[in-house]
Write a protein that holds these residues in place. Structure first.
Motif, PDB file in Angstrom:
ATOM      1  N   LYS A 484       0.934  -1.202   0.079  1.00 31.05           N
ATOM      2  CA  LYS A 484      -0.061  -0.061   0.206  1.00 31.05           C
ATOM      3  C   LYS A 484       0.849   1.265   0.109  1.00 31.05           C
ATOM      4  N   THR A 485       1.898   1.272   0.679  1.00 30.46           N
ATOM      5  CA  THR A 485       2.528   2.485   0.905  1.00 30.46           C
ATOM      6  C   THR A 485       4.344   2.585   0.765  1.00 30.46           C
ATOM      7  N   GLY A 486       4.797   1.231   0.530  1.00 31.61           N
ATOM      8  CA  GLY A 486       6.184   1.217   0.350  1.00 31.61           C
ATOM      9  C   GLY A 486       6.906   0.993   1.827  1.00 31.61           C
ATOM     10  N   ASN A 487       6.148   0.896   2.705  1.00 30.98           N
ATOM     11  CA  ASN A 487       6.702   0.781   4.334  1.00 30.98           C
ATOM     12  C   ASN A 487       5.800  -0.311   4.788  1.00 30.98           C
ATOM     13  N   PRO A 488       6.406  -1.260   5.351  1.00 31.84           N
ATOM     14  CA  PRO A 488       5.678  -2.274   6.081  1.00 31.84           C
ATOM     15  C   PRO A 488       4.926  -2.104   7.204  1.00 31.84           C
ATOM     16  N   ASN A 489       5.412  -1.000   7.897  1.00 36.55           N
ATOM     17  CA  ASN A 489       4.816  -0.759   9.440  1.00 36.55           C
ATOM     18  C   ASN A 489       3.653  -0.042   9.494  1.00 36.55           C
ATOM     19  N   GLY A 490       3.071  -0.404  10.495  1.00 35.21           N
ATOM     20  CA  GLY A 490       1.710  -0.025  10.898  1.00 35.21           C
ATOM     21  C   GLY A 490       1.357  -0.261  12.272  1.00 35.21           C
ATOM     22  N   ILE A 491       0.121   0.207  12.847  1.00 38.05           N
ATOM     23  CA  ILE A 491      -0.353   0.320  14.248  1.00 38.05           C
ATOM     24  C   ILE A 491      -0.464  -1.194  14.827  1.00 38.05           C
ATOM     25  N   GLY A 492       0.123  -1.356  15.848  1.00 40.14           N
ATOM     26  CA  GLY A 492       0.015  -2.762  16.461  1.00 40.14           C
ATOM     27  C   GLY A 492       0.845  -3.631  16.108  1.00 40.14           C
ATOM     28  N   ARG A 493       1.944  -3.500  15.027  1.00 35.70           N
ATOM     29  CA  ARG A 493       2.840  -4.352  14.896  1.00 35.70           C
ATOM     30  C   ARG A 493       4.352  -3.859  15.280  1.00 35.70           C
ATOM     31  N   PRO A 494       5.233  -5.157  15.571  1.00 36.10           N
ATOM     32  CA  PRO A 494       6.629  -4.486  15.893  1.00 36.10           C
ATOM     33  C   PRO A 494       7.278  -3.522  14.711  1.00 36.10           C
ATOM     34  N   GLU A 495       7.974  -2.669  15.105  1.00 31.98           N
ATOM     35  CA  GLU A 495       8.774  -1.878  14.169  1.00 31.98           C
ATOM     36  C   GLU A 495       9.584  -2.547  13.260  1.00 31.98           C
ATOM     37  N   TRP A 496       9.462  -2.309  11.932  1.00 33.28           N
ATOM     38  CA  TRP A 496      10.268  -2.908  11.161  1.00 33.28           C
ATOM     39  C   TRP A 496      11.206  -1.650  10.330  1.00 33.28           C
ATOM     40  N   GLN A 497      12.544  -1.705  10.921  1.00 31.99           N
ATOM     41  CA  GLN A 497      13.331  -0.737  10.829  1.00 31.99           C
ATOM     42  C   GLN A 497      13.909  -0.806   9.192  1.00 31.99           C
ATOM     43  N   ALA A 498      13.852   0.260   8.356  1.00 33.42           N
ATOM     44  CA  ALA A 498      14.577   0.047   7.216  1.00 33.42           C
ATOM     45  C   ALA A 498      15.901  -0.184   7.194  1.00 33.42           C
ATOM     46  N   TYR A 499      16.584  -1.041   6.292  1.00 36.67           N
ATOM     47  CA  TYR A 499      17.699  -1.458   6.501  1.00 36.67           C
ATOM     48  C   TYR A 499      18.803  -0.371   6.199  1.00 36.67           C
ATOM     49  N   ASP A 500      19.892  -0.208   6.992  1.00 41.11           N
ATOM     50  CA  ASP A 500      20.850   0.538   7.139  1.00 41.11           C
ATOM     51  C   ASP A 500      22.287  -0.199   7.235  1.00 41.11           C
ATOM     52  N   THR A 501      23.347  -0.190   6.375  1.00 39.14           N
ATOM     53  CA  THR A 501      24.393  -0.754   6.265  1.00 39.14           C
ATOM     54  C   THR A 501      25.003  -0.791   7.712  1.00 39.14           C
ATOM     55  N   LYS A 502      25.197   0.391   8.501  1.00 38.02           N
ATOM     56  CA  LYS A 502      26.021   0.499   9.784  1.00 38.02           C
ATOM     57  C   LYS A 502      25.200  -0.248  10.690  1.00 38.02           C
ATOM     58  N   SER A 503      23.955  -0.173  10.786  1.00 40.83           N
ATOM     59  CA  SER A 503      23.265  -0.964  12.014  1.00 40.83           C
ATOM     60  C   SER A 503      23.027  -2.248  11.534  1.00 40.83           C
ATOM     61  N   ASP A 504      23.002  -2.712  10.001  1.00 39.42           N
ATOM     62  CA  ASP A 504      23.019  -4.155   9.509  1.00 39.42           C
ATOM     63  C   ASP A 504      21.579  -4.640  10.386  1.00 39.42           C
ATOM     64  N   THR A 505      20.562  -3.908  10.257  1.00 43.25           N
ATOM     65  CA  THR A 505      19.464  -4.591  11.230  1.00 43.25           C
ATOM     66  C   THR A 505      18.371  -5.116  10.287  1.00 43.25           C
ATOM     67  N   LEU A 506      17.707  -6.224  10.718  1.00 43.31           N
ATOM     68  CA  LEU A 506      16.792  -6.786   9.777  1.00 43.31           C
ATOM     69  C   LEU A 506      15.657  -7.296  10.899  1.00 43.31           C
ATOM     70  N   LEU A 507      14.393  -7.576  10.214  1.00 44.86           N
ATOM     71  CA  LEU A 507      13.464  -8.099  10.961  1.00 44.86           C
ATOM     72  C   LEU A 507      13.433  -9.572  10.672  1.00 44.86           C
ATOM     73  N   GLU A 508      13.664 -10.049  12.113  1.00 42.27           N
ATOM     74  CA  GLU A 508      13.513 -11.530  12.158  1.00 42.27           C
ATOM     75  C   GLU A 508      12.052 -12.009  12.850  1.00 42.27           C
ATOM     76  N   PHE A 509      11.673 -12.905  11.971  1.00 47.64           N
ATOM     77  CA  PHE A 509      10.300 -13.641  12.438  1.00 47.64           C
ATOM     78  C   PHE A 509      10.773 -14.738  13.249  1.00 47.64           C
ATOM     79  N   SER A 510      10.636 -14.399  14.511  1.00 48.18           N
ATOM     80  CA  SER A 510      11.181 -15.171  15.508  1.00 48.18           C
ATOM     81  C   SER A 510      10.610 -16.825  15.483  1.00 48.18           C
ATOM     82  N   PRO A 511      11.592 -17.661  15.872  1.00 46.58           N
ATOM     83  CA  PRO A 511      11.057 -18.979  16.174  1.00 46.58           C
ATOM     84  C   PRO A 511      10.002 -19.186  17.442  1.00 46.58           C
ATOM     85  N   ASP A 512       9.768 -18.088  18.105  1.00 49.72           N
ATOM     86  CA  ASP A 512       8.733 -18.026  19.220  1.00 49.72           C
ATOM     87  C   ASP A 512       7.609 -17.169  18.862  1.00 49.72           C
TER      88      ASP A 512
END
Length: 535
Positions: A484-512
């Motif tokens: 819808k928007t080019g951004n996966p985030n929305g109210i009530g969901r864990p924040e999905w941070q945009a990728y940045d090389t310095k932080s090397d952060t991704l969203l992990e769909f946890s085993p839990d």
């Protein structure tokens, strides 16, 4: 708005005709409920169920049979009257594989007459145009079907999306080179007929999706495995520019090697035979020799099952199957090179892999597994891929192969595109359905599919748990918001941070499950840094 007015006009005309002829109430009710959509080829009648309208088996190109075998897709024939669109069309010609992650249902027997698509939309039509998602199935380019129950688009439609899926040619029907074909059409598109089909389907969407309430200026392509590879091909193809506005590649690689240097007419790196050479070898195996028009006529006259042979996911590396190639028009270079050059289509991009994804290796010992890293990095590799020192050879080999083929290439594209200013969201899918935990201790290749489509019942039936359902709802929500928007985030969901090389952060769909899913610094950074050095 032209399609909506034409659709209403056609419905009104048909209703009038039925009334004049004493037509039954059920037909009138059907039309009154706006089940007719008018596309370029003619009117279609879909079906409604649980708040969703679906239209299935819609031709987006002429059947590629006879003289149209190994030609670019042609416009479909128009029809008169209202065409029923309640059933899937044929799968494309293939040898079915029982172990396919998304098997086709009974009743969609393979055929060359297979270039059809399906549309799901909300039953309630509003003046506002809806975002469009176009699904590209996987299957190693030799198997696959848009009719697989796991790919049902109803949950997307219920969230206000128009979902389109389609078939594209597979195996030697989808990827084939031969000198006789080049002589027949030397300046035309050759070789990658599957990608030609994908582009034709996207062009169909641009022409027709408004008839289903969709927005042709808000189209997201997404695919998994060979479908993810296709997304990256379309991202890097000049002929696909402008046909989509966002892209999602699930387990689709992204570095060089997905198109392994194969050329249409020239010998590739390290002596790799051209697609034409592969085609000549295949033709000879069936008694067809020569490179002239009569040889091509003989090839086009071969029964379809002879073209398929034994080719499927069990032997996708058959030396008489060229697979994707650099053809100079659709695929102008390996995807990794184009991503690095900055010439890829710059659209918001989501990418990721599972935590036990696909990879191939012939290594049989630890020494063979670690050999690519060299003696200087042996100790670091052991610490990264076997930190507790308790893993088996097969486990270590699988980790390295998976990282090389799927996981590190996803990070590579994330790094490359984000550095060019493209919004990128990377994920790793580590959740395992409760019914599969006794068999797998990680998320296997393609295991995210019933979660993304929120079709767990089609895969696990009565074994679905509340935790499974929550994870599927979360995944589907992220994919819908991105479309819808080019951004996966929305109210009530864990924040999905945009990728940045310095932080090397991704969203992990946890085993839990959903409650523990988070954006985190990539715990596999040391592993992937070692893989990166190999490139």
């Amino acid at each position: 708005m032209q399609h909506k007015y034409l659709s209403l006009l056609v419905s009104t005309m048909i209703v009038g005709a039925l009334t004049a002829c004493g037509g039954g109430g059920s037909a009138l009710d059907s039309l009154a409920m706006n089940k007719v959509a008018l596309i370029n080829s003619g009117p279609l009648q879909g079906s409604a169920e649980a708040g969703v309208m679906s239209f299935k088996g819609i031709p987006y190109a002429a059947p590629p049979v006879g003289a149209l075998r190994w030609r670019p897709p042609q416009e479909p024939a128009a029809w008169t009257g209202v065409r029923a669109a309640g059933s899937y069309g044929h799968d494309c010609m293939q040898k079915p594989y029982k172990g396919d992650a998304a098997p086709s249902p009974v009743g969609t027997e393979p055929s060359e007459d297979c270039l059809v698509l399906n549309v799901w939309r909300p039953d309630e039509v509003t003046p506002k145009k809806l975002p469009v998602m176009v699904w590209i199935y996987g299957g190693g380019f030799v198997n696959g079907s848009s009719a697989a129950p796991v790919y049902d688009g109803s949950k997307f439609a219920k969230q206000g999306v128009v979902l389109v899926s389609f078939n594209y040619r597979l195996g030697r029907f989808g990827f084939f080179g031969h000198p006789a074909l080049t002589k027949e059409n030397p300046a035309g598109q050759l070789g990658n007929y599957a990608f030609m089909d994908q582009i034709a389907a996207l062009r169909w969407v641009q022409r027709n999706i408004e008839a289903f309430g969709g927005d042709a200026n808000n189209v997201t392509i997404f695919g998994e495995s060979a479908g993810g590879w296709s997304v990256n091909t379309l991202m890097t193809s000049p002929l696909a520019k402008g046909l989509f506005h966002k892209a999602i590649a699930e387990s689709g690689g992204g570095r060089n090697g997905i198109v392994p240097g194969r050329r249409l007419s020239e010998t590739g790196p390290n002596g790799l035979p051209s697609a034409e050479q592969v085609g000549v070898t295949f033709a000879s195996s069936l008694g067809v020799t020569g490179e002239d028009a009569s040889a091509l006529a003989a090839l086009r006259a071969l029964p379809a099952d002879k073209i398929v042979g034994s080719l499927n996911l069990l032997n996708v590396f058959d030396p008489t199957f060229a697979s994707a190639m650099i053809d100079g028009q659709i695929v102008v270079d390996e995807p990794g090179n184009i991503f690095r050059s900055g010439q890829a289509n710059k659209v918001p991009y989501m990418v990721g892999a599972t935590n036990m994804d696909l990879g191939f290796s012939s290594a049989k010992t630890m020494d063979e597994a670690y050999a690519p890293f060299g003696p200087a990095n042996r100790q670091a590799a052991e610490a990264a891929f076997n930190p507790l020192g308790t893993s088996t050879v097969s486990e270590v080999v699988a980790r390295i192969a998976s990282d090389m083929m799927m996981v590190e290439p996803a990070r590579f594209v994330s790094q490359t595109l984000s550095a060019q200013g493209v919004p990128v969201y990377e994920y790793r899918f580590s959740y395992v359905a409760a019914a599969a935990r006794s068999q797998f201790n990680g998320a296997m290749h393609a295991s995210e599919l019933p979660f993304v489509f929120d079709t767990l019942n089609a895969r696990y039936g009565a074994s679905v748990t509340p935790q499974d359902a929550q994870t599927a709802k979360l995944a589907n929500d992220y994919w819908v918001s991105f479309a819808k928007t080019g951004n996966p985030n929305g109210i009530g969901r864990p924040e999905w941070q945009a990728y940045d090389t310095k932080s090397d952060t991704l969203l992990e769909f946890s085993p839990d499950g959903a409650e523990k899913t988070r954006s985190v610094p990539d715990a596999w950074k040391a592993r992937l840094d070692l893989i990166q050095k190999l490139y």
